[in-house]
Write an enzyme that holds these catalytic residues in place. Structure first.
Site, PDB file in Angstrom:
ATOM      1  N   ASP A 312      39.490 -20.357  23.771  1.00 28.67           N
ATOM      2  CA  ASP A 312      38.910 -19.296  22.940  1.00 28.67           C
ATOM      3  C   ASP A 312      39.212 -17.908  23.475  1.00 28.67           C
ATOM      4  O   ASP A 312      39.507 -17.737  24.659  1.00 28.67           O
ATOM      5  CB  ASP A 312      37.378 -19.482  22.864  1.00 28.67           C
ATOM      6  CG  ASP A 312      36.734 -19.453  24.232  1.00 28.67           C
ATOM      7  OD1 ASP A 312      37.253 -20.147  25.136  1.00 28.67           O
ATOM      8  OD2 ASP A 312      35.733 -18.742  24.434  1.00 28.67           O
ATOM      9  N   GLU A 313      39.135 -16.950  22.597  1.00 29.35           N
ATOM     10  CA  GLU A 313      39.149 -15.518  22.934  1.00 29.35           C
ATOM     11  C   GLU A 313      40.220 -15.140  23.951  1.00 29.35           C
ATOM     12  O   GLU A 313      39.938 -14.510  24.961  1.00 29.35           O
ATOM     13  CB  GLU A 313      37.773 -15.105  23.486  1.00 29.35           C
ATOM     14  CG  GLU A 313      36.659 -15.281  22.492  1.00 29.35           C
ATOM     15  CD  GLU A 313      35.292 -14.970  23.083  1.00 29.35           C
ATOM     16  OE1 GLU A 313      34.499 -14.340  22.384  1.00 29.35           O
ATOM     17  OE2 GLU A 313      35.007 -15.370  24.234  1.00 29.35           O
TER      18      GLU A 313
END
Ligand code: TNX
Length: 497
Positions: A312-313
């Site tokens: 993620d991210e």
């Protein structure tokens, strides 16, 4: 005591697939024993578990005995897999309560274990007390045939932002077992801490795990600690899903080993709460040697089929590098015999149908489903345990809005993301990110009373679910949670007794 009545048979959380009351009462007396059918592995321990749950409040001696065929119908509890309907699946069970007996029949031991949780809930709330209570220990008679809607029903604990001790982890596992959850996802690494000893890269834990958000002492699990957690969860028919977040959220690793950085320089440890600033160096071969070592060691320690790689991210990884990285990591995870799980961003990569994407805030889950991957539903605006209940909640964040108990309950995993239908959905998971969560009391406050709702969304049929009906059943859980010593939020939306 008005609140210490047994739970009506149709009021259990999660709501059973079908339940029929017959209007009578079974009483668990001091002469009761627990009978299990010999021959199936695990049944004796399931009987012992039930005994441990019933003994403190009842004060009864309750022996666990083996029997071939039903025991004498004189107030005993009987657990068996013989004659269990295979259509019940791995976790389904049938519970029959008459004035003389309680019997759970399941196709698999896991089903018996889930059925025991129903017995616990049918007893008066004071059954959860750790000291002897007056009783009487009544259970309403009737018949329940029950099985889950979704295979994956979990919570995630972020032990990276703030470390959570082994005994606290076990308590959390015990509480989730009550509501028939079956996946315990551990977010074991992030910018602020690396929490599992990796023997081939020991500084990850000893240095990378030495602090946490706010600069506290941090901590890490030895491999023996981790194995203890896995075995504890397993004894409750809960699968541990370990997560090592990469290629972003890796400052703790980058700080521990300079060679993992593109410029060969180790950054300092990080104790803030920003995200998106760190990345493994995708152009360096040592990165993949590192990933291979970590995955190999964790795969060997983990009996469950899943390995979560975060993903993620990754605001500090170029899109092309990201895809290259995910594709390669997927190959490594599979080479070690596991299924790759990742946050929904992994759908930018070329997913194998065996891989699993965890939806949290975008429509990437649809791309994952289009590739044939399954999806876990953790929509932040519904299922994030770190979101505040309302503006007055002292802990938590609110970037996805407030998630009060109603908002947490009133959604359907099969219609949450356009283009991701029921058959694409593996189940539901509620993550507790811990930027603001420091103690086990904090964990409980954010988790309860939202957790029973997620359990119900994951387990019970969608038809007939309504907030107005649910809130009264949830209210009845209050005295139970209180008897368990759970620090739960007394939401004003729930008519607590
Ligand atoms: C987003 S959800 C994150 C986490 C934060 C969380 C706080 C996700 C995959 N990443 O790193 O802790 O928000 O709510």
């Amino acid at each position: 005591m008005p609140t210490d009545k047994p739970t009506p048979i149709g009021s259990v959380i999660p709501l059973p697939a079908s339940a029929k009351a017959t209007g009578g009462t079974f009483v668990l007396t001091a002469t009761a024993d627990i009978y299990v059918e010999p021959g199936t592995a695990g049944l004796m321990s399931i009987g012992q578990y039930l005994k441990e749950k019933l003994a403190p409040a009842t004060g009864h001696r309750l022996e666990v005995l083996e029997t071939t065929g039903p025991p004498p119908a004189s107030g005993n509890i009987y657990l068996t897999t013989s004659g269990g309907d295979p259509a019940l699946g791995e976790e389904g069970y049938e519970l029959t309560v008459t004035p003389d007996s309680v019997a759970v029949v399941a196709a698999q031991p896991a089903g018996l274990f889930r059925g025991l949780q129903t017995i616990r809930q049918l007893l008066p709330p004071s059954i959860e007390s750790s000291t002897v209570q007056p009783g009487p220990w009544e259970i309403p008679t009737g018949k329940i045939r029950d099985y889950p809607r979704f295979a994956w029903r979990g919570i995630m604990l972020d032990v990276a932002r703030h470390f959570v001790r082994v005994d606290e982890v076990k308590r959390t596992i015990d509480l989730m077992a009550i509501y028939k959850l079956n996946r315990f996802h551990m977010h074991l690494s992030d910018d602020q801490g690396w929490r599992l000893m990796i023997n081939s890269w020991p500084k990850l834990a000893t240095y990378g795990g030495s602090t946490e958000v706010g600069g506290g002492r941090g901590g890490y699990y030895t491999q023996a600690d981790y194995s203890e957690i896995v075995a504890y969860a397993q004894s409750r028919y809960i699968t541990v899903v370990p997560e090592i977040d990469m290629p972003g959220h890796t400052n703790a690793a980058l700080a521990s080993y300079a060679e993992l950085n593109c410029d060969g320089k180790a950054p300092p440890l990080y104790t803030g709460v920003e995200v998106g600033f760190s990345s493994l160096c995708i152009d360096k071969e040592i990165t993949f040697a590192f990933v291979e070592d970590v995955i190999r060691e964790i795969a060997a320690l983990t009996p469950g089929p899943y390995l979560h790689i975060g993903g993620d991210e990754t605001h500090s990884t170029s899109p092309a590098d990201y895809v290259r990285f995910i594709d390669r990591v997927q190959t490594i995870v599979q080479a070690h015999g596991k299924q790759m799980v990742g946050w929904e961003e992994i759908a930018h990569g070329n997913l194998s149908p065996a891989s699993i994407a965890q939806h949290w805030h975008s429509d990437q889950a649809r791309t994952a489903a289009q590739q044939g991957a399954k999806v876990i539903m953790s929509p932040a605006s519904r299922a994030y345990l770190d979101m505040k209940y309302d503006a007055s909640t002292p802990l938590g964040l609110n970037w996805a809005g407030y998630v009060d108990v109603k908002q947490a309950y009133t959604w359907d995993p099969a219609t949450q993301v356009t283009g991701v239908s029921e058959s694409d959905v593996l189940g539901v998971e509620a993550p507790l990110w811990s930027e603001t969560i420091q103690t086990i009391e904090d964990v409980e406050f954010m988790t309860f009373p939202r957790l029973p709702g997620y359990a119900e969304i994951g387990w019970s049929p969608e038809t007939g679910r309504s907030w107005d009906e649910y809130r009264t059943r949830l209210a009845a859980q209050g005295p139970r949670l209180a008897a368990l010593g759970v620090n739960f939020y007394r939401s004003p939306l729930v008519p607590w007794p």
